[in-house]
Design an enzyme around this catalytic site. Structure first.
Site, PDB file in Angstrom:
ATOM      1  N   ARG A 267       0.827  -1.215   0.000  1.00 12.34           N
ATOM      2  CA  ARG A 267       0.000   0.000   0.000  1.00 12.34           C
ATOM      3  C   ARG A 267       0.854   1.255   0.000  1.00 12.34           C
ATOM      4  O   ARG A 267       0.314   2.355  -0.065  1.00 12.34           O
ATOM      5  CB  ARG A 267      -0.891   0.002   1.245  1.00 12.34           C
ATOM      6  CG  ARG A 267      -2.256  -0.639   1.020  1.00 12.34           C
ATOM      7  CD  ARG A 267      -2.986  -0.702   2.357  1.00 12.34           C
ATOM      8  NE  ARG A 267      -4.402  -0.488   2.241  1.00 12.34           N
ATOM      9  CZ  ARG A 267      -5.309  -1.458   2.323  1.00 12.34           C
ATOM     10  NH1 ARG A 267      -4.939  -2.704   2.453  1.00 12.34           N
ATOM     11  NH2 ARG A 267      -6.586  -1.171   2.264  1.00 12.34           N
ATOM     12  N   ARG A 324     -10.907   6.071   4.109  1.00 14.67           N
ATOM     13  CA  ARG A 324     -10.128   4.938   3.550  1.00 14.67           C
ATOM     14  C   ARG A 324      -9.880   5.167   2.060  1.00 14.67           C
ATOM     15  O   ARG A 324      -8.780   4.920   1.561  1.00 14.67           O
ATOM     16  CB  ARG A 324     -10.886   3.617   3.753  1.00 14.67           C
ATOM     17  CG  ARG A 324     -10.778   3.083   5.174  1.00 14.67           C
ATOM     18  CD  ARG A 324     -11.895   2.118   5.501  1.00 14.67           C
ATOM     19  NE  ARG A 324     -11.874   0.918   4.670  1.00 14.67           N
ATOM     20  CZ  ARG A 324     -12.896   0.052   4.590  1.00 14.67           C
ATOM     21  NH1 ARG A 324     -14.001   0.271   5.288  1.00 14.67           N
ATOM     22  NH2 ARG A 324     -12.792  -1.012   3.841  1.00 14.67           N
TER      23      ARG A 324
HETATM   24  P1  AP5 Z   1      -8.405  -4.234   3.954  1.00 10.93           P
HETATM   25  O1  AP5 Z   1      -9.008  -5.352   4.680  1.00 10.93           O
HETATM   26  O2  AP5 Z   1      -7.445  -4.521   2.897  1.00 10.93           O
HETATM   27  O3  AP5 Z   1      -9.579  -3.365   3.414  1.00 10.93           O
HETATM   28  P2  AP5 Z   1      -9.722  -2.461   2.132  1.00 10.93           P
HETATM   29  O4  AP5 Z   1      -8.591  -2.253   1.258  1.00 10.93           O
HETATM   30  O5  AP5 Z   1     -10.340  -1.235   2.697  1.00 10.93           O
HETATM   31  O6  AP5 Z   1     -10.631  -3.278   1.230  1.00 10.93           O
HETATM   32  P3  AP5 Z   1     -11.815  -4.217   1.597  1.00 10.93           P
HETATM   33  O7  AP5 Z   1     -11.302  -5.489   2.140  1.00 10.93           O
HETATM   34  O8  AP5 Z   1     -12.809  -3.483   2.395  1.00 10.93           O
HETATM   35  O9  AP5 Z   1     -12.366  -4.376   0.135  1.00 10.93           O
HETATM   36  P4  AP5 Z   1     -11.989  -5.403  -1.002  1.00 10.93           P
HETATM   37  O10 AP5 Z   1     -11.364  -4.706  -2.149  1.00 10.93           O
HETATM   38  O11 AP5 Z   1     -11.319  -6.604  -0.468  1.00 10.93           O
HETATM   39  O12 AP5 Z   1     -13.437  -5.743  -1.465  1.00 10.93           O
HETATM   40  P5  AP5 Z   1     -14.376  -6.964  -1.051  1.00 10.93           P
HETATM   41  O13 AP5 Z   1     -14.077  -8.132  -1.904  1.00 10.93           O
HETATM   42  O14 AP5 Z   1     -14.376  -7.153   0.418  1.00 10.93           O
HETATM   43  O15 AP5 Z   1      -7.735  -3.230   4.967  1.00 10.93           O
HETATM   44  C1  AP5 Z   1      -8.395  -2.765   6.122  1.00 10.93           C
HETATM   45  C2  AP5 Z   1      -7.501  -1.846   6.915  1.00 10.93           C
HETATM   46  O16 AP5 Z   1      -6.345  -2.571   7.371  1.00 10.93           O
HETATM   47  C3  AP5 Z   1      -6.911  -0.670   6.142  1.00 10.93           C
HETATM   48  O17 AP5 Z   1      -7.809   0.430   6.129  1.00 10.93           O
HETATM   49  C4  AP5 Z   1      -5.665  -0.386   6.947  1.00 10.93           C
HETATM   50  O18 AP5 Z   1      -5.957   0.316   8.098  1.00 10.93           O
HETATM   51  C5  AP5 Z   1      -5.188  -1.769   7.330  1.00 10.93           C
HETATM   52  N1  AP5 Z   1      -4.252  -2.319   6.326  1.00 10.93           N
HETATM   53  C6  AP5 Z   1      -4.462  -3.394   5.529  1.00 10.93           C
HETATM   54  N2  AP5 Z   1      -3.399  -3.622   4.734  1.00 10.93           N
HETATM   55  C7  AP5 Z   1      -2.496  -2.659   5.036  1.00 10.93           C
HETATM   56  C8  AP5 Z   1      -1.198  -2.353   4.523  1.00 10.93           C
HETATM   57  N3  AP5 Z   1      -0.648  -3.072   3.543  1.00 10.93           N
HETATM   58  N4  AP5 Z   1      -0.560  -1.276   5.049  1.00 10.93           N
HETATM   59  C9  AP5 Z   1      -1.128  -0.554   6.046  1.00 10.93           C
HETATM   60  N5  AP5 Z   1      -2.340  -0.787   6.556  1.00 10.93           N
HETATM   61  C10 AP5 Z   1      -3.029  -1.830   6.054  1.00 10.93           C
HETATM   62  O19 AP5 Z   1     -15.749  -6.361  -1.529  1.00 10.93           O
HETATM   63  C11 AP5 Z   1     -16.350  -5.296  -0.834  1.00 10.93           C
HETATM   64  C12 AP5 Z   1     -17.869  -5.490  -0.823  1.00 10.93           C
HETATM   65  O20 AP5 Z   1     -18.366  -5.378  -2.134  1.00 10.93           O
HETATM   66  C13 AP5 Z   1     -18.316  -6.841  -0.312  1.00 10.93           C
HETATM   67  O21 AP5 Z   1     -19.463  -6.709   0.439  1.00 10.93           O
HETATM   68  C14 AP5 Z   1     -18.579  -7.636  -1.592  1.00 10.93           C
HETATM   69  O22 AP5 Z   1     -19.555  -8.628  -1.411  1.00 10.93           O
HETATM   70  C15 AP5 Z   1     -19.031  -6.564  -2.534  1.00 10.93           C
HETATM   71  N6  AP5 Z   1     -18.678  -6.830  -3.916  1.00 10.93           N
HETATM   72  C16 AP5 Z   1     -17.497  -7.342  -4.382  1.00 10.93           C
HETATM   73  N7  AP5 Z   1     -17.511  -7.403  -5.701  1.00 10.93           N
HETATM   74  C17 AP5 Z   1     -18.699  -6.953  -6.112  1.00 10.93           C
HETATM   75  C18 AP5 Z   1     -19.302  -6.778  -7.382  1.00 10.93           C
HETATM   76  N8  AP5 Z   1     -18.684  -7.113  -8.513  1.00 10.93           N
HETATM   77  N9  AP5 Z   1     -20.543  -6.248  -7.452  1.00 10.93           N
HETATM   78  C19 AP5 Z   1     -21.204  -5.914  -6.313  1.00 10.93           C
HETATM   79  N10 AP5 Z   1     -20.702  -6.066  -5.085  1.00 10.93           N
HETATM   80  C20 AP5 Z   1     -19.453  -6.572  -4.970  1.00 10.93           C
END
Ligand code: AP5
Ligand code: MG
Length: 368
Positions: A267, A324
Site C-alpha cells: 500500500r 479509507r
Molecule cells: P483491507 O481489509 O485490505 O480493506 P480495504 O482495502 O479497505 O478493502 P476491503 O477489504 O474493504 O475491500 P476489497 O477490495 O477486499 O473488497 P471486497 O471483496 O471485500 O484493509 C483494512 C484496513 O487494514 C486498512 O484500512 C488499513 O488500516 C489496514 N491495512 C491493511 N493492509 C495494510 C497495509 N498493507 N498497510 C497498512 N495498513 C493496512 O468487496 C467489498 C464489498 O463489495 C463486499 O461486500 C462484496 O460482497 C461486494 N462486492 C465485491 N464485488 C462486487 C461486485 N462485482 N458487485 C457488487 N458487489 C461486490
C-alpha cells in the site's frame, strides 16, 4: 539445493565438468608455454581454487604471484574494481598468465591490462575458468576459457555470494522459481477479497490479505491487533514496519507455495520495495499488479451495505469509508506508477457480475 545468506542456489556445473574444463585449459597452456618460465598471476579471492588445480597440471617451471581485487557486492557487479592486495612482484619483461575465476563485464580485466602495461611485461595472457560473453563489454582477448556461461549469478569453486560458497566443489546458480505472485490492487471495496477467493482456487495460490490478518489479530486480542486497531478503526494505514514484518511472516508460513495473491499489500512504496526484496530472496518476483477499477460512489455503497452485517467497524461509518478511499488515493494509488514502470500493471473493470470480473482477471493472469 543450498542456501547461502538466505538465498537459494541449485547445482549448475558439477565438479567433474569443472575438472574437465580445467584439463583443457591446462593442455593449451602447457602447449603454449613449453620450455618457458611464466609467472602465473592469481587474482584473489575467487581464482584460488581454479589456480590450485591449473597449476598442479602445469608441467614446466613457473612462478606464482597474487593480487586481490573485487567488483561484486552481493549478486550484482558494482562496475567499480577495487584493488585490495596490489601487485608487488617485478614483472618487467616477463611472460605472465593472469588466472581469473570469471570474466563478465570485463572491468577487472581492463584494470589488470593497465597494470600489465605499467609493469612492462613482455607478454601477458588471461586464463579464466568462466566467461560470460553476454555481459562482456570490452575488447581484450580472453586467451584461455574453461567454460562459457550465460548471464546467471553463480557461486562455488572459489566464487562467493557475500563471502560464502567459495569452498563448494561444484558451481551453483541462483534458483529462480516459477511462482506466480499477483498483487491484487484497488481501493477499499473494489472486490479484492471477493476475487482473491476465486483466483486462489483456480490458480492454486496462497491468498494473503493484510486486512484479514490484522482483523484476525484484533479478534485474538494480540499485541499486533491492539496496535493495528487504532489505525484501522480510523481508516488510516498501519505503519509500514509493522505491516512489512507481518507480511513477511505470513509468506514464510508456506515456503513451497505455487505463488501468492497479495490483497491489500503493498500500500506504500516502502511496502512495494520490501516485497521486491522478500520475493527476490526466494528467487522470484511480482508477476503482475492487477487493479480493480471501481467508481468511488459504488465503493461507498458496497461498503455501507457490507457494514450492515460484517461487524467491521471501518465499514459502519461513511466518514471512515470515505477516509479509507482518500488514504488510498493519497498514499497507495502511486503504486500504479511503480508497477507501470516495470511493465507489470494491468487495470481491470471491477464493476459487473462477480463471475464476469473473475473472467476478466483470469484473462490477464493466463497471459502472464
Ligand atoms: P483491507 O481489509 O485490505 O480493506 P480495504 O482495502 O479497505 O478493502 P476491503 O477489504 O474493504 O475491500 P476489497 O477490495 O477486499 O473488497 P471486497 O471483496 O471485500 O484493509 C483494512 C484496513 O487494514 C486498512 O484500512 C488499513 O488500516 C489496514 N491495512 C491493511 N493492509 C495494510 C497495509 N498493507 N498497510 C497498512 N495498513 C493496512 O468487496 C467489498 C464489498 O463489495 C463486499 O461486500 C462484496 O460482497 C461486494 N462486492 C465485491 N464485488 C462486487 C461486485 N462485482 N458487485 C457488487 N458487489 C461486490
Ligand atoms: Mg478485502
Amino acid at each position: 539445493m543450498i542456501t547461502l545468506n538466505g538465498l537459494q542456489f541449485e547445482e549448475y556445473i558439477s565438479e567433474e565438468e569443472l575438472l574437465h574444463a580445467i584439463d583443457e585449459v591446462a593442455l593449451a597452456i602447457n602447449r603454449d608455454f613449453k620450455g618457458k618460465r611464466p609467472v602465473f598471476l592469481v587474482v584473489l579471492n575467487g581464482a584460488y581454487k581454479f589456480a590450485t588445480e591449473l597449476l598442479s597440471r602445469f608441467e614446466g617451471d613457473c612462478e606464482v604471484e597474487f593480487i586481490k581485487m573485487s567488483s561484486y557486492d552481493g549478486t550484482a557487479s558494482t562496475g567499480q574494481v577495487q584493488t585490495h592486495i596490489p601487485l608487488e612482484a617485478d614483472l618487467e619483461e616477463r611472460e605472465v598468465v593472469v588466472i581469473e575465476d570469471i570474466v563478465d563485464s570485463g572491468n577487472t580485466i581492463e584494470k589488470i591490462t593497465q597494470m600489465m602495461v605499467i609493469a612492462g611485461v613482455n607478454k601477458y595472457c588471461i586464463a579464466s575458468l568462466f566467461f560470460k560473453p553476454g555481459s562482456y563489454t570490452k575488447e581484450y582477448k580472453i586467451h584461455y576459457v574453461g567454460l562459457e556461461i550465460p548471464n546467471d549469478f553463480i557461486v562455488g569453486y572459489g566464487l562467493d555470494y557475500n563471502g560464502l560458497g567459495r569452498n563448494l566443489n561444484a558451481i551453483y546458480k541462483l534458483k529462480t522459481t516459477k511462482m506466480t505472485n499477483l498483487v491484487l490492487f484497488g481501493p477499499p471495496g473494489a472486490g479484492k477479497g471477493t476475487q482473491a477467493s476465486f483466483l486462489k482456487e483456480k490458480y492454486n495460490l496462497i491468498h494473503i490479505s493484510t486486512g484479514d490478518v490484522f482483523r484476525y489479530n484484533i479478534k485474538s486480542a494480540t499485541k499486533l491487533g491492539t496496535l493495528a486497531k487504532s489505525y484501522i478503526d480510523k481508516g488510516q494505514l498501519v505503519p509500514d514496519t509493522v505491516t512489512i514484518d507481518m507480511l513477511s511472516a505470513e509468506v514464510d508460513k508456506t515456503p513451497d507455495a505455487n505463488g501468492f495473491i497479495f490483497d491489500g499489500f503493498p500500500r506504500t512504496t516502502a511496502q512495494a520495495e520490501a516485497l521486491d526484496v522478500l520475493l527476490e530472496e526466494k528467487g522470484t518476483q511480482v508477476a503482475a499488479m492487477i487493479a480493480l477499477e471501481v467508481d468511488d460512489e459504488i465503493l461507498v455503497k458496497r461498503l455501507l451495505e457490507r457494514g450492515k452485517t460484517s461487524g467491521r467497524k471501518d465499514d459502519a461509518d461513511e466518514a471512515v469509508i470515505r477516509n479509507r478511499i482518500k488514504v488510498y488515493y493519497d498514499e497507495t494509488a502511486i503504486l500504479k506508477g511503480y508497477y507501470q514502470k516495470q511493465d507489470k500493471y494491468y487495470g481491470v473493470d471491477g464493476v459487473g457480475e462477480i463471475n464476469e470480473i473473475t473472467t476478466r482477471l483470469s484473462s490477464v493472469i493466463d497471459k502472464l
